[in-house]
Design an enzyme around this catalytic site. Sequence first.
Site, PDB file in Angstrom:
ATOM      1  N   HIS A   1       4.000 -17.287 -50.947  1.00 35.09           N
ATOM      2  CA  HIS A   1       5.164 -16.191 -49.774  1.00 35.09           C
ATOM      3  C   HIS A   1       6.798 -16.042 -50.938  1.00 35.09           C
ATOM      4  CE1 HIS A   1       3.196 -15.580 -46.345  1.00 35.09           C
ATOM      5  NE2 HIS A   1       2.638 -16.979 -46.407  1.00 35.09           N
TER       6      HIS A   1
ATOM      7  N   LYS B   1      16.328  -8.983 -39.378  1.00 36.53           N
ATOM      8  CA  LYS B   1      15.614  -9.296 -40.263  1.00 36.53           C
ATOM      9  C   LYS B   1      16.687 -10.573 -40.788  1.00 36.53           C
ATOM     10  CE  LYS B   1      14.697  -6.330 -43.512  1.00 36.53           C
ATOM     11  NZ  LYS B   1      12.811  -6.365 -43.235  1.00 36.53           N
ATOM     12  N   ARG B   2      15.581 -12.081 -41.445  1.00 37.85           N
ATOM     13  CA  ARG B   2      16.767 -12.613 -41.641  1.00 37.85           C
ATOM     14  C   ARG B   2      17.415 -12.527 -42.013  1.00 37.85           C
ATOM     15  NH1 ARG B   2      14.899 -16.275 -44.915  1.00 37.85           N
ATOM     16  NH2 ARG B   2      13.241 -15.206 -45.568  1.00 37.85           N
TER      17      ARG B   2
ATOM     18  N   LYS C   1      18.081  -9.585 -49.166  1.00 40.22           N
ATOM     19  CA  LYS C   1      17.215  -8.816 -48.136  1.00 40.22           C
ATOM     20  C   LYS C   1      18.851  -7.353 -47.645  1.00 40.22           C
ATOM     21  CE  LYS C   1      14.790 -11.553 -45.813  1.00 40.22           C
ATOM     22  NZ  LYS C   1      13.287 -11.311 -45.373  1.00 40.22           N
TER      23      LYS C   1
ATOM     24  N   THR D   1       7.103  -7.942 -43.493  1.00 36.47           N
ATOM     25  CA  THR D   1       5.831  -7.702 -42.575  1.00 36.47           C
ATOM     26  C   THR D   1       7.104  -6.408 -40.889  1.00 36.47           C
ATOM     27  OG1 THR D   1       6.347  -8.833 -41.338  1.00 36.47           O
ATOM     28  CG2 THR D   1       4.395  -8.643 -42.482  1.00 36.47           C
TER      29      THR D   1
ATOM     30  N   LYS E   1       5.441  -3.282 -39.245  1.00 32.63           N
ATOM     31  CA  LYS E   1       5.722  -2.608 -37.646  1.00 32.63           C
ATOM     32  C   LYS E   1       6.470  -1.230 -37.369  1.00 32.63           C
ATOM     33  CE  LYS E   1       5.423  -7.531 -37.251  1.00 32.63           C
ATOM     34  NZ  LYS E   1       6.692  -8.821 -37.565  1.00 32.63           N
TER      35      LYS E   1
END
Length: 850
Positions: free
Chosen positions: A388, A581-582, A587, A692, A696
Site C-alpha cells: 500500500h 483524509k489523514r 497529502k 479511495t 467516492k
Amino acid sequence: MADDKVESNGSGKDGVSDIVSAAKVAAVAHPLAEKAEEIASNISYHAQFSPHFSPLKFELEQAYYATAESVRDRLIRQWNETYLHFHKVDPKQTYYLSMEFLQGRALTNAIGNLNVQDAYADALRKFGLKLEEITEQEKDAALGNGGLGRLASCFLDSMATLNLPSWGYGLRYRYGLFKQRITREGQEEVAEDWLEKFSPWEVVRHDILYPIRFFGHVEVNPNGSRKWVGGEVVQALAYDVPIPGYQTKNTISLRLWEAKACAEDFNLFLFNDGQHESASMLHSRAQQICAVLYPGDATEDGKLLRLKQQFFLCSASLQDIIARFKERRQGKGPWNWAEFPTKVAVQLNDTHPTLAIPELMRLLVDDEGLGWDEAWDVTSKTIAYTNHTVLPEALEKWSQPVMWKLLPRHMEIITEIDKRFTAMITSTRFDLESELSNMRILDNNPQKPVVRMANLCVVSSHAVNGVAQLHSDILKAELFANYVSIWPTKFQNKTNGITPRRWLRFCSPELSSIITKWLKTDEWVTNLDLLTGLRQFADNEDLQAEWLSAKRANKLRLAQYILQVTGESIDPDTLFDIQVKRIHEYKRQLLNILGVIYRYKKLKEMSPEERKKTTPRTVMIGGKAFATYTNAKRIVKLVNDVGSVVNTDPEVNSYLKVVFVPNYNVSVAEMLIPGSELSQHISTAGMEASGTSNMKFALNGCLIIGTLDGANVEIREEIGEENFFLFGATAEEVPQLRKDRENGLFKPDPRFEEAKKFIRSGVFGRYDYNPLLESLEGNTGYGRGDYFLVGHDFPSYMDAQEKVDKAYCDRKRWLKMSILSTAGSGKFSSDRTIAQYAKEIWNIEECRVP
C-alpha cells in the site's frame, strides 16, 4: 433537526411517555419479520426482553439498541445458513488479515443490504420515531484510521455481495486511534468511546479461544525438533460481526480478536498480600494489546506492544484457519497438508500481518510435524501480499533485538528464510549479487539491525499486488525491481475500489433515485459499469435540473451538519470545496491552506465591486493528524487559525469561508462526500498508492482538482480529462526536481512567497508557524528543502483553481461535468476489484446460499 428530535423524543425527564408509546406496540418476537407491524413488535420485544437499560426508559438510545437487535435477528439466521453452507460445500476460502477495518455505522448498511429500509421506517413511526434519528444514535466502530481500513471494509461488503466464501480477521480495539477535538491549541486526542456501553452487532464466541505466547525461549528436542516454550501466554477470544451482502442471503464474518487472561492467571495470594497490581499483571498486559490502534512506538515498550498486536492478530487468525481446515476434513478419509492451499487463501493487507508467514511455518513445522520444504511450499502457495505504500518510512522494519526478545522462534524461522533466499541468489543469479544486501530480509547493519517486513512478504508470497496502475508500475520499476527479475509473474495490479452501496445508494438517496430513473434500472448498484448509460443524457436539461436539485439537498444537509458540529453557518449557494483524509505532508493539506490564504489576501485587496465578480467558496478540510506527528498537527492548527480570521471578516466572509471538520470518520464522510462539488486530491505525484476517497467523490458527481497520482490517473482516464482539474509535477519529474532543489535551482513563485509572508505577518494569530514554513524553505537538510514540492506545484495549483472558479460560473457546463464524473466511475467498484482478486490471486469461486 434539533427541534425534530425534541418533538419525537416525547419524553419528560423520566421517559415514562416513551415507555407508554412503546407499550402500545405488542411485544412479540418476530425474528424474521418483514412487515412493518411485525418489525415494530420485534423491536418492542427486544426493548422489554433483551434489556440493557432501566425498564421505564425508551428514548432514542434505547430505541436504537432495540432496533439494531431486531435487525440482527434477521442477520443471524442468514449468517448461520451461510456458515453451514460453506461447511457443507467446503469451497476454497479467503481469509483477509488487516490491522484496520473502518466499518462505519452498521444499521443503515444492514437494512439497506437487506432491502428493508421502508419497512423499518414505517415500524419506527409506530413509536413516534424517525429512522434518521435512530441511525444517528450509532457510534462508528473505532477499528481503523484511514483508507487502509476503509478499503478492507469495502472489500468485505463486495465479498458478501459476490457470494464469495471469505472472512475478515482484525482486532477489537476498545479505544480506537483517538477521537479528535479541536481547541484553541489545535488538535486534542481523547479515547474513542464506541464500546463504552456495548456494540449490538458483535457476537462473542466463547468457544473460540486460542493461546498466544510472547517472549520465552526455544527448546531443542533430542530428535532435532524445536519447541517455543515459557514466556507469557494470553488468550485470544473471538467476537464476530455479521457482514451482509446486498440483496443476497450470503452473510459473512468479520472476526475480531480480544486479548484476555484467565482466572488462574490472577494471583490471589499476592492480592490478599496487598500487592494488588502485581496480582493482576497478566490481565493488565492482556488488556493493553487491544486497547488502542497504533500505540506510540517511540519507546521499546511501545515497539513491543505494536509487535504484540501484529503477532496476536496473525497467530489467533492462523490457529483459527487451521482449526477450521481440520474440522472440514473430519470424516472425509485421509488427507495431507498439500491440500491446505487448495482450501485456504490468506491475504495480507499491507505489511502489518507479515508475521503470518513465520507463524504459519512454525505451526506447520513445530506443531504439525512437517519438514521445512513441505511447510514452505504450503505457506508460499497460501499467502499473498498487498503493498500500500512506496514511502520508505511506511515500509515496516522491526528491530532484530526486539524481535528476538518477543518472538525467538519466529526469528529463527525468518533467519532460515533469509539464509535460503541468499543461497538461491548467490547460486543462480550472479548478476544480482551486488544488490543482495538490499534484497535480503535481514539488514544486519551493526548499528541498527532490522527485519525488512516488505522483503519478507515479497520473498514468501505467491502474489504481490499494488493498488493502482501507477503504484504497481512504480513497485515493479523501482521498489521491487530486482525481485521482478526473479519472479516476473508474481507481481500484479489490483486497482482499489469502493462499495457503491454505502458510497452512493445509501448515502445519497436522491441522486440514486435519479440515476435509477434515467437508467430505467437499479442494477447499477451491483453492476456499476451501467453508469456509462448516463453519458448520453449529460446535456439533457431535465436531468441537469434533477441533478442540481439532488446535489442541493445534499448541500443543505451538509450545511446543517457543519452548523451543528462547528457552529459555523455556511452558504449552500457557494462552491463547496472539500479535502478530507489523514493529515500528512505528502497529502499536502498545506498546499490547500496556502492557496486559501493567498485567495483571502487577494479578496482583502479588492474593492467591493471586484469581490462580487469572484466565485464564492466554502473550503472544508478534515482529518486526523497522528498524535506524535508535529508538522501535521501544526497544519490542523493553521487551518483553524485561518478559519477564525476569515469567517469573522465581514468584508470577505460572503465570498470565502474556511471550516475544519472535526473528528473525520466514515459517518462524517457519508455527510460530506454527497454534498461536495470540488474535491482536492493533491498529493505529490508518486506518493499516494491509490486513494479511495477520490473514487467516492467522483462517484457522487464531485469534480476533482488533483495531481497525476495514485488512482487519480485512472479516474481522469475514465471520466475524461476535460472533466478533471489537473496540475503539478508528474511522478517521473519528481526525482529530478528534488535534485534541482538541492542544487539551488528552484525559483519560488511570487504568489507562494506572498502567502508565506502573510502568515508570518501575524494576521492569523501569534502562534509560531516558522517551523512549519521552514519545511518549505532551504535546499537541503532534515525537515527542510520542501521534499513534497509544495512550492514547485503552487503556481500550477493556483492556475487550476482559477479554472475551477471559471467553470463553476457556467452552471450548465459544471452540471454536465458532474454527470460525466458519475458516469465514468463504474470501474471503481470494489466488486470489480474483488472479482479480480478472487480469480487472479485467490482462485476462489462463488458459493451462493440457496
